[in-house]
Design a protein around this motif. Structure first.
Motif, PDB file in Angstrom:
ATOM      1  N   UNK A 118      -3.117   0.674   3.357  1.00  0.00           N
ATOM      2  CA  UNK A 118      -3.454   0.554   1.940  1.00  0.00           C
ATOM      3  C   UNK A 118      -4.055  -0.817   1.643  1.00  0.00           C
ATOM      4  N   UNK A 119      -3.471  -1.850   2.211  1.00  0.00           N
ATOM      5  CA  UNK A 119      -4.026  -3.193   1.965  1.00  0.00           C
ATOM      6  C   UNK A 119      -5.415  -3.338   2.575  1.00  0.00           C
ATOM      7  N   UNK A 120      -5.666  -2.720   3.728  1.00  0.00           N
ATOM      8  CA  UNK A 120      -7.006  -2.770   4.318  1.00  0.00           C
ATOM      9  C   UNK A 120      -8.002  -1.969   3.485  1.00  0.00           C
ATOM     10  N   UNK A 121      -7.569  -0.850   2.914  1.00  0.00           N
ATOM     11  CA  UNK A 121      -8.471  -0.050   2.093  1.00  0.00           C
ATOM     12  C   UNK A 121      -8.820  -0.759   0.792  1.00  0.00           C
ATOM     13  N   UNK A 122      -7.934  -1.599   0.302  1.00  0.00           N
ATOM     14  CA  UNK A 122      -8.207  -2.331  -0.938  1.00  0.00           C
ATOM     15  C   UNK A 122      -9.302  -3.373  -0.756  1.00  0.00           C
ATOM     16  N   UNK A 123      -9.710  -3.629   0.479  1.00  0.00           N
ATOM     17  CA  UNK A 123     -10.829  -4.544   0.720  1.00  0.00           C
ATOM     18  C   UNK A 123     -12.151  -3.930   0.285  1.00  0.00           C
ATOM     19  N   UNK A 124     -12.200  -2.600   0.204  1.00  0.00           N
ATOM     20  CA  UNK A 124     -13.414  -1.924  -0.243  1.00  0.00           C
ATOM     21  C   UNK A 124     -13.471  -1.957  -1.773  1.00  0.00           C
ATOM     22  N   UNK A 125     -14.674  -1.907  -2.340  1.00  0.00           N
ATOM     23  CA  UNK A 125     -14.795  -1.885  -3.808  1.00  0.00           C
ATOM     24  C   UNK A 125     -14.107  -0.658  -4.406  1.00  0.00           C
ATOM     25  N   UNK A 126     -13.514  -0.852  -5.573  1.00  0.00           N
ATOM     26  CA  UNK A 126     -12.766   0.220  -6.224  1.00  0.00           C
ATOM     27  C   UNK A 126     -13.649   1.430  -6.503  1.00  0.00           C
ATOM     28  N   UNK A 127     -14.878   1.220  -6.943  1.00  0.00           N
ATOM     29  CA  UNK A 127     -15.762   2.347  -7.257  1.00  0.00           C
ATOM     30  C   UNK A 127     -16.043   3.185  -6.009  1.00  0.00           C
ATOM     31  N   UNK A 128     -16.195   2.514  -4.875  1.00  0.00           N
ATOM     32  CA  UNK A 128     -16.439   3.239  -3.620  1.00  0.00           C
ATOM     33  C   UNK A 128     -15.210   4.053  -3.235  1.00  0.00           C
ATOM     34  N   UNK A 129     -14.029   3.490  -3.413  1.00  0.00           N
ATOM     35  CA  UNK A 129     -12.804   4.230  -3.101  1.00  0.00           C
ATOM     36  C   UNK A 129     -12.637   5.430  -4.019  1.00  0.00           C
ATOM     37  N   UNK A 130     -13.009   5.283  -5.297  1.00  0.00           N
ATOM     38  CA  UNK A 130     -12.910   6.405  -6.229  1.00  0.00           C
ATOM     39  C   UNK A 130     -13.885   7.516  -5.860  1.00  0.00           C
ATOM     40  N   UNK A 131     -15.089   7.146  -5.426  1.00  0.00           N
ATOM     41  CA  UNK A 131     -16.051   8.147  -4.982  1.00  0.00           C
ATOM     42  C   UNK A 131     -15.544   8.863  -3.728  1.00  0.00           C
ATOM     43  N   UNK A 132     -14.983   8.102  -2.797  1.00  0.00           N
ATOM     44  CA  UNK A 132     -14.438   8.705  -1.577  1.00  0.00           C
ATOM     45  C   UNK A 132     -13.285   9.644  -1.913  1.00  0.00           C
ATOM     46  N   UNK A 133     -12.458   9.243  -2.883  1.00  0.00           N
ATOM     47  CA  UNK A 133     -11.332  10.079  -3.296  1.00  0.00           C
ATOM     48  C   UNK A 133     -11.819  11.382  -3.915  1.00  0.00           C
ATOM     49  N   UNK A 134     -12.811  11.309  -4.767  1.00  0.00           N
ATOM     50  CA  UNK A 134     -13.361  12.513  -5.386  1.00  0.00           C
ATOM     51  C   UNK A 134     -13.934  13.451  -4.325  1.00  0.00           C
TER      52      UNK A 134
ATOM     53  N   UNK B 206      -5.211  15.406   3.474  1.00  0.00           N
ATOM     54  CA  UNK B 206      -4.250  15.110   2.405  1.00  0.00           C
ATOM     55  C   UNK B 206      -3.680  13.707   2.552  1.00  0.00           C
ATOM     56  N   UNK B 207      -3.436  13.277   3.767  1.00  0.00           N
ATOM     57  CA  UNK B 207      -2.948  11.916   3.998  1.00  0.00           C
ATOM     58  C   UNK B 207      -4.004  10.902   3.580  1.00  0.00           C
ATOM     59  N   UNK B 208      -5.250  11.176   3.899  1.00  0.00           N
ATOM     60  CA  UNK B 208      -6.350  10.298   3.509  1.00  0.00           C
ATOM     61  C   UNK B 208      -6.442  10.216   1.988  1.00  0.00           C
ATOM     62  N   UNK B 209      -6.285  11.345   1.305  1.00  0.00           N
ATOM     63  CA  UNK B 209      -6.312  11.358  -0.158  1.00  0.00           C
ATOM     64  C   UNK B 209      -5.147  10.556  -0.717  1.00  0.00           C
ATOM     65  N   UNK B 210      -3.974  10.724  -0.141  1.00  0.00           N
ATOM     66  CA  UNK B 210      -2.808   9.951  -0.595  1.00  0.00           C
ATOM     67  C   UNK B 210      -3.031   8.458  -0.419  1.00  0.00           C
ATOM     68  N   UNK B 211      -3.617   8.064   0.703  1.00  0.00           N
ATOM     69  CA  UNK B 211      -3.908   6.647   0.933  1.00  0.00           C
ATOM     70  C   UNK B 211      -4.918   6.125  -0.087  1.00  0.00           C
ATOM     71  N   UNK B 212      -5.953   6.900  -0.351  1.00  0.00           N
ATOM     72  CA  UNK B 212      -6.945   6.469  -1.341  1.00  0.00           C
ATOM     73  C   UNK B 212      -6.326   6.364  -2.742  1.00  0.00           C
TER      74      UNK B 212
ATOM     75  N   UNK C 241      -3.235   5.774  -3.476  1.00  0.00           N
ATOM     76  CA  UNK C 241      -2.338   4.619  -3.498  1.00  0.00           C
ATOM     77  C   UNK C 241      -3.129   3.312  -3.528  1.00  0.00           C
ATOM     78  N   UNK C 242      -4.278   3.279  -2.851  1.00  0.00           N
ATOM     79  CA  UNK C 242      -5.065   2.043  -2.854  1.00  0.00           C
ATOM     80  C   UNK C 242      -5.736   1.806  -4.202  1.00  0.00           C
TER      81      UNK C 242
END
Length: 143
Positions: A36-52, A131-137, A139-140
Motif C-alpha cells: 500500500x505504501x509503495x502504491x501511494x507513490x503513484x498519483x492519486x488520479x492514476x490509482x483511481x483510474x486503475x481502480x475503476x 479482487x486483491x488488487x482492487x482491495x490494495x488500490x 486502501x491506497x
C-alpha cells in the motif's frame, strides 16, 4: 511410500494449524502495508483510474464465469465426485475393462467437464488476484 512420507511430514503442520495460520497472517499483513505504501507513490488520479478499470474487469469476469461454469467456487470437489460416481456406479472390483468402457461421446463429455472444471478453478484464482488488487488500490486511495 512417497505419499506416506509426505503425509508424515505434514502432521506437525496440522497440529499447529491455527498458530501457523496466525503467523502467516502476521507476515502477510506487513507485506500488505508495504504494498500500500509503495502504491501511494503513484498519483492519486492514476490509482483511481486503475481502480475503476480493475472493478470493470472483475464485474465482466464474474459475469462470464457465472455463464460458463455457474458457481464453481461454491461447488468445490462435488462435481468431480458426481462424475466419478456416475462413471463407476456399475463397476465391480477387478473389472477394469468395464470401468473405462466409455463411448466416444461420453469420453468427449468427460473430457469437457474436466477441462471446464480446471479452467474454472484457474479463473477463480485470477478473480481472487484481481479482487486483491482492487482491495490494495482502494486502501491506497483511502487515507
Amino acid at each position: 511410500m512417497a505419499a506416506i512420507r509426505m503425509l508424515w511430514r505434514q502432521v506437525p503442520h496440522w497440529r499447529r494449524l491455527r498458530a501457523n495460520h496466525a503467523a502467516e497472517m502476521d507476515r502477510e499483513f506487513h507485506l500488505w502495508r508495504d504494498l500500500i505504501s509503495e502504491m501511494r507513490a503513484f498519483p492519486r488520479s492514476q490509482r483511481e483510474q486503475m481502480l475503476s478499470f480493475a472493478k470493470q474487469l472483475r464485474e465482466g469476469m464474474t459475469y462470464r464465469l457465472g455463464l460458463a461454469l455457474g458457481g464453481v467456487e461454491r461447488l468445490g470437489v462435488f462435481p468431480i465426485l458426481v462424475a466419478l460416481y456416475l462413471q463407476f456406479r456399475n463397476w465391480k472390483f477387478g473389472d477394469w475393462a468395464a470401468a473405462f468402457d466409455v463411448h466416444l461421446v461420453g469420453g468427449l463429455l468427460i473430457w469437457a467437464i474436466a477441462l471446464l472444471y480446471v479452467m474454472g478453478w484457474a479463473l477463480v484464482g485470477l478473480r481472487v488476484r484481481l479482487s486483491t488488487y482492487i482491495d490494495l488500490l482502494e486502501e491506497s486511495i483511502a487515507d
